[in-house]
Design a protein around this motif. Structure first.
Motif, PDB file in Angstrom:
ATOM      1  N   ASP A 109       3.039   0.711  43.816  1.00 56.05           N
ATOM      2  CA  ASP A 109       1.654   0.483  44.425  1.00 56.05           C
ATOM      3  C   ASP A 109       2.235  -0.761  42.661  1.00 56.05           C
ATOM      4  O   ASP A 109       0.750  -0.951  42.136  1.00 56.05           O
ATOM      5  N   ARG A 110       3.061  -0.416  41.611  1.00 56.58           N
ATOM      6  CA  ARG A 110       2.394  -1.256  40.252  1.00 56.58           C
ATOM      7  C   ARG A 110       1.077  -0.855  39.819  1.00 56.58           C
ATOM      8  O   ARG A 110       0.621  -2.091  39.068  1.00 56.58           O
ATOM      9  N   VAL A 111       1.451   0.510  39.687  1.00 55.74           N
ATOM     10  CA  VAL A 111      -0.148   0.770  38.485  1.00 55.74           C
ATOM     11  C   VAL A 111       0.482   1.551  37.723  1.00 55.74           C
ATOM     12  O   VAL A 111       1.713   1.775  36.680  1.00 55.74           O
ATOM     13  N   PRO A 112      -0.087   1.196  36.038  1.00 57.27           N
ATOM     14  CA  PRO A 112      -0.151   1.363  34.862  1.00 57.27           C
ATOM     15  C   PRO A 112      -0.357   3.347  34.840  1.00 57.27           C
ATOM     16  O   PRO A 112      -1.196   3.763  35.144  1.00 57.27           O
ATOM     17  N   MET A 113       0.495   4.224  33.806  1.00 61.79           N
ATOM     18  CA  MET A 113       0.269   5.788  33.629  1.00 61.79           C
ATOM     19  C   MET A 113       1.303   5.862  32.659  1.00 61.79           C
ATOM     20  O   MET A 113       2.268   5.702  32.242  1.00 61.79           O
ATOM     21  N   ILE A 170       4.631  -0.694  27.094  1.00 63.87           N
ATOM     22  CA  ILE A 170       5.710  -0.844  28.481  1.00 63.87           C
ATOM     23  C   ILE A 170       5.217  -1.216  29.659  1.00 63.87           C
ATOM     24  O   ILE A 170       4.809  -1.601  30.277  1.00 63.87           O
ATOM     25  N   THR A 171       3.897  -0.118  30.166  1.00 62.01           N
ATOM     26  CA  THR A 171       3.411   0.202  30.524  1.00 62.01           C
ATOM     27  C   THR A 171       1.891  -0.551  31.003  1.00 62.01           C
ATOM     28  O   THR A 171       1.933  -0.149  32.317  1.00 62.01           O
ATOM     29  N   ARG A 172       2.017  -1.018  30.151  1.00 68.09           N
ATOM     30  CA  ARG A 172       0.405  -2.043  29.965  1.00 68.09           C
ATOM     31  C   ARG A 172       0.712  -3.322  30.296  1.00 68.09           C
ATOM     32  O   ARG A 172       0.103  -4.103  30.096  1.00 68.09           O
TER      33      ARG A 172
END
Length: 591
Positions: A109-113, A170-172
């Motif tokens: 879903d291409r979400v940051p975490m 990187i996640t952001r």
């Protein structure tokens, strides 16, 4: 949304630390994380103590979950509203294995975490007998490396805070996906003899992102502006209102038609005359017709672009412009990249920036008569009988919430996209990315947490299989007073698989009437409302008649407005929308 801000322009020294995990907790506070979702685990007991006794369980506050999969799903739902990461803590290799399905959903879903793992001491001499050995692995992230964006397993405090800072950056950075840092339990529990500086970090959304070249923008402008029948495929786009308005402006400037997708969140007003009727999880018949007549297509990070175009072949030339950064995440293990599309012009940036840039260069041809008002969506068609099916549920729910601002967090596969108009980026959040059944309840809790205290009410329509797999995620909503409404469209079956079994039986000339065996959730039928009440939520139902549904929905809405997490069990006839059924037929085996 927060603007990107730097923290620690001068490296901040932590002067009162006594334990290494206090420094790790300070880092989590420094980046502005409001929450960390977790199921308790001994491998991060040092960090747990620091969150409680060093930070006072505030900024971030702990959100206790009953399963690691739900902790990740909660962070997933939160990110779908805010587009910003939460932190998740996972207990060792066993917690990571529990969470792996939810991590794949978040990846797809291409979400940051920001996911924080932990392990027993890497120094074997420091491991406790038995338990530390089975909870320690040489390369823990190898379990999920194929569907996370970056990982590390640092072995000192200095390396740990640097790895966390890198994972945070990187996640952001688009394209978004989870990052994973494994904390060594021995490092966490080290007593400090000197202070450790925290890295310089930023918070909020990145303001400086890649933009396409002027050459690519002008070529795209010429193709789209010169097309007779342009189509825009609205895929994974941002939740911001300005970006929403920009998309409308671009479509109207191009005189384009718009196709949307229920796999992703609301991207364009479905009541707009340019919007093509019949959005779904598969391409509907009207969308196939419109797309097959197109001579230019602008795909805004559309999920499965090649597969979609193949469903609507055209006899004439059709030029494809694609705005996406998704290729940066593609790897050999996961095939979520789908088939390779034949793209003429690539705009390697986020859809929101691509639209913003295109608006600066797009020109409508002189004397063009193409206007968005020329495109009229098909009227919505509803059953007018008294059956309680998904269509009936949608009509009642929409009618009873007509004066309320609602965020539909999740919709089931059988949903008809014409049953509910989306006119705001938070009207609908899309599906879970990876098709992992059981994700809906946890994602509802996370989205509801992000919406708590705001005017928009979080409502999810869940399948009964999804609810039963993930129901215990809702306990977290009861524990932390997170208002939400889960409406369970309960057909007492894993109906998607019934349809597949019917297709196979027909293709093989066998008895399709037996499709229900091994699929029905009945005899006994679980009491879904009682399950909710047992976890401290409000539970209503089962509702089995259409004429009883309005009062039940009103009761549920009153509880939601009063701040109570609520589950409403609605027993519906099994069935799918036309688009969904068509999609399943296309994917079925044939003789």
């Amino acid at each position: 949304m927060m603007n990107e801000q730097s923290h620690g322009a001068e490296p901040a020294e932590v002067v009162d630390d006594r334990w290494a995990s206090d420094t790790i907790a300070d880092f989590l506070r420094q980046v502005g994380l409001p929450y960390i979702a977790l199921n308790p685990g001994a491998s991060f007991r040092g960090l747990h103590d620091s969150l409680v006794n060093h930070l006072g369980d505030s900024d971030p506050s702990m959100l206790m979950c009953l399963h690691e999969e739900h902790a990740v799903a909660l962070a997933h739902g939160y990110a779908k509203v805010t587009e910003e990461p939460l932190a998740v803590a996972l207990h060792s290799n066993v917690g990571l294995m529990h969470a792996s399905m939810a991590l794949f959903n978040a990846w797809a879903d291409r979400v940051p975490m920001l996911v924080i793992g932990a392990a027993g001491p890497m120094d074997a001499a420091k491991r406790r007998p038995w338990i530390d050995w089975i909870h320690t692995t040489a390369d823990q992230a190898a379990l999920v490396r194929s569907f996370i964006k970056w990982d590390d397993q640092p072995l000192s405090l200095e390396a740990t805070v640097e790895s966390l800072a890198r994972a945070w950056d990187i996640t952001r950075t688009p394209p978004h996906a989870p990052t994973y840092v494994v904390l060594d339990s021995d490092v966490q529990e080290q007593r400090l003899t000197s202070s450790v500086s925290l890295p310089t970090v930023s918070t909020g959304k990145f303001r400086d992102l890649p933009i396409p070249s002027q050459d690519s923008l002008h070529r795209a402008s010429e193709v789209l502006g010169g097309a007779e029948q342009p189509v825009v495929l609205m895929g994974r786009v941002g939740r911001g209102e300005k970006a929403w308005d920009d998309r409308v402006r671009l479509v109207e400037a191009l005189g384009a038609k718009v196709i949307t997708d229920l796999k992703v969140g609301a991207a364009f007003p479905s009541s707009h005359p340019a919007h093509v009727a019949g959005p779904g999880f598969f391409l509907g018949s009207e969308a196939q017709r419109v797309l097959s007549q197109s001579d230019a297509v602008l795909a805004l990070d559309w999920v499965d672009l090649a597969g979609t175009l193949a469903q609507a072949p055209t006899k004439s030339a059709r030029t494809i412009v694609s705005a996406t950064q998704d290729t940066q995440l593609h790897n050999g293990w996961s095939k979520d990249h789908q088939a390779r599309p034949d793209v003429a012009i690539t705009l390697p940036t986020t859809p929101d920036i691509a639209v913003e840039q295109l608006l600066e260069v797009v020109h409508i041809r002189p004397n063009s008569t193409r206007q968005a008002d020329d495109f009229v969506s098909l009227p919505q068609a509803y059953d007018d009988d008294t059956r309680l099916n998904l269509g009936g549920l949608a009509r009642v729910l929409r009618s009873q919430t007509a004066k309320l601002d609602v965020c539909l967090v999740r919709l089931p596969l059988g949903w008809d996209g014409d049953d509910w108009d989306f006119n705001h980026p938070l009207d609908f959040l899309g599906y879970d990315g990876g098709g992992g059944i059981g994700s809906g309840p946890g994602m509802l809790v996370g989205a509801a947490l992000a919406l708590r205290g705001k005017d928009r009410l979080p409502i999810a329509v869940l399948g009964d299989g999804d609810y039963l797999m993930g129901a215990q995620a809702l306990w977290t909503a009861a524990r932390y007073d997170i208002p939400l409404l889960a409406v369970v469209a309960n057909n007492r079956s894993y109906f998607n698989d019934e349809v597949h079994q019917e297709r196979v039986a027909h293709a093989r000339g066998r008895d399709a009437s037996l499709r229900w065996i091994g699929q029905r959730i009945d005899d006994p039928a679980p009491d879904l409302a009682a399950l909710a009440r047992a976890m401290g939520l409000e539970g209503i139902g089962p509702v089995t008649e259409l004429d009883a549904l309005p009062s039940a929905v009103n009761q549920a809405l009153e509880l939601l407005l009063a701040g109570r997490p609520t589950v409403l069990d609605v027993v519906v006839e099994a069935g799918y929308s036309t688009a969904m059924t068509t999609g399943l037929v296309r994917s079925a085996p044939v003789e």
